[in-house]
Structure formats: C-alpha cells, structure tokens
Design an enzyme around this catalytic site. Structure first.
Site, short mmCIF file in Angstrom:
data_model
loop_
_atom_site.label_atom_id
_atom_site.label_comp_id
_atom_site.label_asym_id
_atom_site.label_seq_id
_atom_site.Cartn_x
_atom_site.Cartn_y
_atom_site.Cartn_z
N ASP A 10 0.86 -1.20 0.00
CA ASP A 10 0.00 0.00 0.00
C ASP A 10 0.89 1.23 0.00
O ASP A 10 2.05 1.19 0.38
CB ASP A 10 -0.93 0.03 1.22
CG ASP A 10 -1.87 1.24 1.18
OD1 ASP A 10 -2.44 1.52 0.11
OD2 ASP A 10 -2.02 1.92 2.21
N SER A 11 0.30 2.36 -0.41
CA SER A 11 1.04 3.62 -0.38
C SER A 11 1.34 4.06 1.06
O SER A 11 2.23 4.86 1.27
CB SER A 11 0.24 4.71 -1.09
OG SER A 11 -1.02 4.87 -0.48
N TYR A 42 -0.77 8.76 -2.43
CA TYR A 42 -0.66 8.61 -3.87
C TYR A 42 -1.89 9.19 -4.60
O TYR A 42 -1.80 9.57 -5.76
CB TYR A 42 -0.58 7.12 -4.25
CG TYR A 42 0.75 6.45 -4.05
CD1 TYR A 42 1.77 7.01 -3.27
CD2 TYR A 42 1.00 5.22 -4.66
CE1 TYR A 42 2.97 6.35 -3.10
CE2 TYR A 42 2.21 4.57 -4.49
CZ TYR A 42 3.19 5.13 -3.71
OH TYR A 42 4.39 4.47 -3.56
N GLY A 43 -3.03 9.19 -3.93
CA GLY A 43 -4.32 9.40 -4.59
C GLY A 43 -4.49 10.74 -5.29
O GLY A 43 -5.32 10.89 -6.18
N CYS A 73 -4.13 -1.22 -2.33
CA CYS A 73 -4.18 0.24 -2.45
C CYS A 73 -5.12 0.51 -3.61
O CYS A 73 -4.87 0.07 -4.74
CB CYS A 73 -2.77 0.75 -2.77
SG CYS A 73 -2.71 2.50 -3.23
N THR A 75 -5.76 3.22 -5.21
CA THR A 75 -5.18 4.08 -6.23
C THR A 75 -4.29 3.29 -7.19
O THR A 75 -4.41 3.40 -8.41
CB THR A 75 -4.37 5.21 -5.56
OG1 THR A 75 -5.27 6.01 -4.79
CG2 THR A 75 -3.65 6.06 -6.58
N GLU A 152 -6.55 9.78 8.69
CA GLU A 152 -5.22 9.69 9.31
C GLU A 152 -5.10 10.63 10.51
O GLU A 152 -4.20 10.46 11.34
CB GLU A 152 -4.13 9.97 8.27
CG GLU A 152 -4.13 8.89 7.20
CD GLU A 152 -2.76 8.59 6.62
OE1 GLU A 152 -1.86 9.44 6.71
OE2 GLU A 152 -2.60 7.49 6.06
N CYS A 186 -11.18 2.83 -1.52
CA CYS A 186 -9.87 3.19 -0.98
C CYS A 186 -9.74 2.47 0.35
O CYS A 186 -10.70 2.42 1.14
CB CYS A 186 -9.79 4.71 -0.77
SG CYS A 186 -8.39 5.28 0.22
N THR A 187 -8.56 1.90 0.61
CA THR A 187 -8.43 1.04 1.79
C THR A 187 -8.41 1.83 3.11
O THR A 187 -8.36 1.23 4.17
CB THR A 187 -7.18 0.13 1.66
OG1 THR A 187 -6.05 0.92 1.27
CG2 THR A 187 -7.41 -0.95 0.63
N HIS A 188 -8.46 3.16 3.02
CA HIS A 188 -8.64 3.95 4.25
C HIS A 188 -10.11 4.00 4.68
O HIS A 188 -10.41 4.26 5.84
CB HIS A 188 -8.22 5.41 4.03
CG HIS A 188 -6.75 5.66 4.22
ND1 HIS A 188 -5.83 5.37 3.27
CD2 HIS A 188 -6.07 6.20 5.27
CE1 HIS A 188 -4.62 5.72 3.71
NE2 HIS A 188 -4.74 6.22 4.92
#
Lengths: 283, 283
Positions: A10-11, A42-43, A73, A75, A152, A186-188
């Site tokens: 992942d980024s 990255y997005g 990821c 993105t 985050e 998005c994995t967030h």
C-alpha cells in the site's frame, strides 16, 4: 502447498485493513507488507508518478521470494495493476475486480456508487469491470480527497461535525441518485464505515474493497493449491518513513501492536532497478 | 549587482506565497522555483526523511547558478536549515528567523502563538530564536496537521463549517492563553488568514512566515549589493509531479497564471548526488 509469504503493498497504512482480513481468513500465511509512508499519499498524484512509484514498490517487495502480491491500495489497483501484472511473473492481485464484481452482484436498483481518491475515480477502472459484469448497471463515481487526511487524523467518529459535514457533501449526490450499493474504493475508507453507513442509511450495501481483495486472494491461493501449511504465520512490515509513526497508525488500522515487527527501508529507483534489471521509465 | 536568479524551494505549492511577496518587493529578480509535488506533504514525515528530501531538492536547485536559495517551506526551514547552510556555499535563507524576530518584536503581552506542521512544532526552532530575541516571551505552539490538506482542497472561506471547526479546535488553547501575536509558521497558512484572523480577533497580530522570509531575503540581497539590475525578471517553475495540477494550485497561491512556465523534473538522490558530488546519507 506453498510456504512462501504473500506480499502486500500500500502507499501507506490503508492496506492494513486488507492485511487484517487476510490474517483473519488465512492465519497460517506469512505476510510481507510494504507501506510507502515516505511518499504517501498517492491518490492526488498524476498517473505517471503513481506508476513510477508502484513499480519501485513492487520491485522492493520482489526482493523477497513471494508466491503472490496483493495491491492493497485502491489508487495503484486502479491505475497500475495491468502494468504490474505484465511486468511480474507471480500473481499480482488488486482490489478492483473483486469489489466491482461484488457490487455488480449486490445491486438491486442497478445504481452503484463508487468513492475513492482522485486517481481512482479518474482511472475509470471500476466502471469497466462493473459494466462487463452487469451491463445495465449505472455507476455514480465521486472523488473524496479529504477522506484520507481526515482518517489519518482520527476524524472517524460519528458525531464529529468535520467528518460528518464532509461525508454529507461528498455523498449527497450519490444518495440523491438512489444508489443501493456503495463501493469504498480506498483502503482507508473502512474506518469511516460507521459514519458513511449512518449517512447512506441501512438499505445501502457498503462494499469494502480491501476486504474483497483479501477474500479474492484467499480464493485464488486455494484454487491453485498454494496455501501455506502451518498453524500461525509471521508478518513483517516495511516502511519508507519512520517506524514509530507507522506503529501508531497500525494500531488503529490493524487493531494490533506491531512494534518490533517494523523496519524502515530505502526506496530508490536506481538502486532497485540496478539490482533487479527493471527499467524505470514511465511509458 | 548580481543578475543570477534566486532559487526558491518548497515541498509543494505553499512556497508560492513567498514568491508572490518576493515578486512584489523585487520585480527585477529572476526566480527558479522548485516544488516537490511528487512527495508533498513533508510536515507529517520524520526528521530523517525531511532532511533527505531537502538535500535532494536543494541539489536540484543548485544545478542552476543561483545567488541565493530561499527555503520557503516552514517544515524544511525548521528541520534542515542549519545543515543546508553548512553544505552549500551560497546564502540559504529560511522563514524561521525573520518570522520569529518579527513576533518577538510585535508582542506586547509576551505570549506568542505558533502554528505549523507536526515537524515544525517538533523542531523547537521558533522557540529558540524567539527566546534569544526576547528572553521573557513565552511561546504556545500547536501543530495543525489538517490545515494543509484543507487549504489544498480549497476550504479557506469564512463560513465553511469544516475549516471553521478545525480552526476553532486548534486555536482555542492559544486564544485562551492570551496570545497577542500568532506566527503562521507554514507557507500554506496565509490562505487561512481571514478565517484565523476572524477567530483570533482584531487584537492578535498575525505574522506571515513566508512573507517575512521574502522581506528578509530582499534585505540580505540589498545589504550585500546583490540585487539584479533589470526592470522585470523571469520566473521558472519546476515540479516533481504533473505540471497541470501545479498550475491549477498556483493560480490560487500566486494569483497568477503560470501555464507554460512550469516543467516537470525527476528528483532522484543517486542521479543528483553523482552529478554534484554530494553525499546522501542522513546524519
């Protein structure tokens, strides 16, 4: 049977939501995780830069003898997956196909919502898979550039006016369009599941792209008889910035203490390309 | 008289607020700007990574024959300025000293507020200069990690509940402590001047670190008789990610159309170090 580790990329830290699901499904697997925390996010970057970084990241993971790589990821999965597959002789799995197929199957109204980073939405990757799986389905896509920094910074709780305002702003057009299925591309975003779920209402199915990616990986390995044969695997984490910051965020994303299992590495195109004989030019 | 260009560096677009002030004060100067948009943001990264990136960025700028370099980035100014000065034989100017001195001079209550990125606050750089200039002054510092993504997403208008909530949350402790002077220690923050000014009230003096840095640069060049002797200088902009995205944000930060003046470059430690004979190891 294949005892080699699975590589997960992942980024930054978002891919840990995929690792969590992988560990739940396949507790016997060894995992090598790389998070490019020195260059996250990255997005919001250009396609060319995302491809360049993704190649360097996968080249680092391939310094290990892996049986497969999961691009956890959104993105990179939407922007560089085909290229990474062409360039690497081991299976490279992403989150788009499994999530898009799950969405195409889940929808009843035929109107699917998709949220992700700017790069993910720009790519059109979800639309292509969804329309192949369900030609009559309509996709309403919306980039949500503030979700990653808000997650985050821990703005994930229902009742937080900042995240609730931004969620309402980004998702109102999708809600108004009557989507009955929403891909968290998005994995967030799984960390926003409660806030997003409450806003969209109980009749909208949320598809967690990271978890779908983990489930598809499990299935692929099982079908090719490549699962490991041990009770408990070991996970190692590599990052390109400080290990302390990663461990702090990992506690949120993975719900596990990874202190002592994290190492910092140097990601540089020239060093890696020299070692692996890969060209670094963008196409 | 020195006709060589001034180099200006930032991790992204924030430094353009400094360029704007430089152009206003010294319209005859040529400017070479580098924004590391491929790796922005710096403010949440570790000290080691910030130093590594800053060295690579300055090495790129020094491929031009410059008379001085302005570090128009609060994070790098607070974290790597001394090191960059030691390693480079031309004047390297930052935003900390001028802004800290302006704050030490402006305060009447002796309580100065400081806001910046996590790296800027962690460094303690402002406190050191302020306490040297005004030993009785007290500094209340607060990291504001959401300000940069909010600014880059255009959330700068009074009345926007998202930015107003975050401003209130971050700045309430400073307001309650009775600061009468507030240093905007990140070159993105001048775009929040109206929202921050309205929250803090008319009795609090806002110190714009980027503009103070530009004024100090002007003074330094004048004192050493190194100003250019021409009516209108030329500015060139270099970035490490797409030029289109930069031009879009530049219109906001610089209030100028820079289309056609922007070029994308590759920032890689090994290439540059080889060319310039600089070591890349972090200390």
């Amino acid at each position: 049977m294949d005892q080699r580790p699975i590589g997960v990329f992942d980024s930054g830290v978002g891919g840990l939501t995929t690792v969590r699901e992988l560990k739940r499904l396949l507790p016997g697997e060894d995992i090598i995780y790389f998070g490019d925390t020195g260059r996250v996010p990255y997005g919001s970057r250009s396609r060319e830069t995302i491809i360049k970084y993704a190649r360097q990241d996968v080249a680092f993971l391939r310094t290990f003898d892996l049986k497969a790589i999961v691009i956890a990821c959104g993105t990179v999965s939407t922007t560089a997956l085909d290229l990474l597959r062409e360039e690497n002789p081991i299976p490279v799995l992403g989150v788009v196909e499994p999530a898009a197929r799950a969405a195409a199957k889940a929808t009843r109204s035929g109107v699917i919502g998709l949220i992700g980073t700017q790069a993910t939405i720009r790519s059109g990757a979800y639309e292509r898979v969804i329309s192949a799986a369900n030609p009559t389905a309509k996709v309403m896509a919306k980039a949500c550039p503030l979700f990653v920094p808000l997650v985050e910074n821990g703005r994930v709780e229902p009742g937080d006016i900042v995240i609730e305002t931004v969620v309402k702003e980004y998702l109102s057009p999708l809600k108004d369009a009557g989507v009955d299925t929403l891909v968290l591309g998005c994995t967030h975003y799984p960390l926003l599941e409660r806030v997003i779920g409450a806003f969209m209402g109980p009749d909208v199915t949320l598809i967690n792209a990271g978890a779908e990616g983990a489930r598809a990986t499990c299935q692929t390995l099982r079908q090719s008889d490549a699962l490991a044969n041990r009770a408990a695997g070991v996970s190692r984490y590599f990052v390109s910035d400080s290990t302390a910051d990663f461990s702090r965020l990992a506690a949120i994303f993975l719900r596990e203490d990874v202190t002592g299992q994290v190492q910092q590495v140097e990601i540089g195109a020239e060093i890696l390309n020299h070692r692996l004989g890969i060209r670094n030019d963008t196409p």
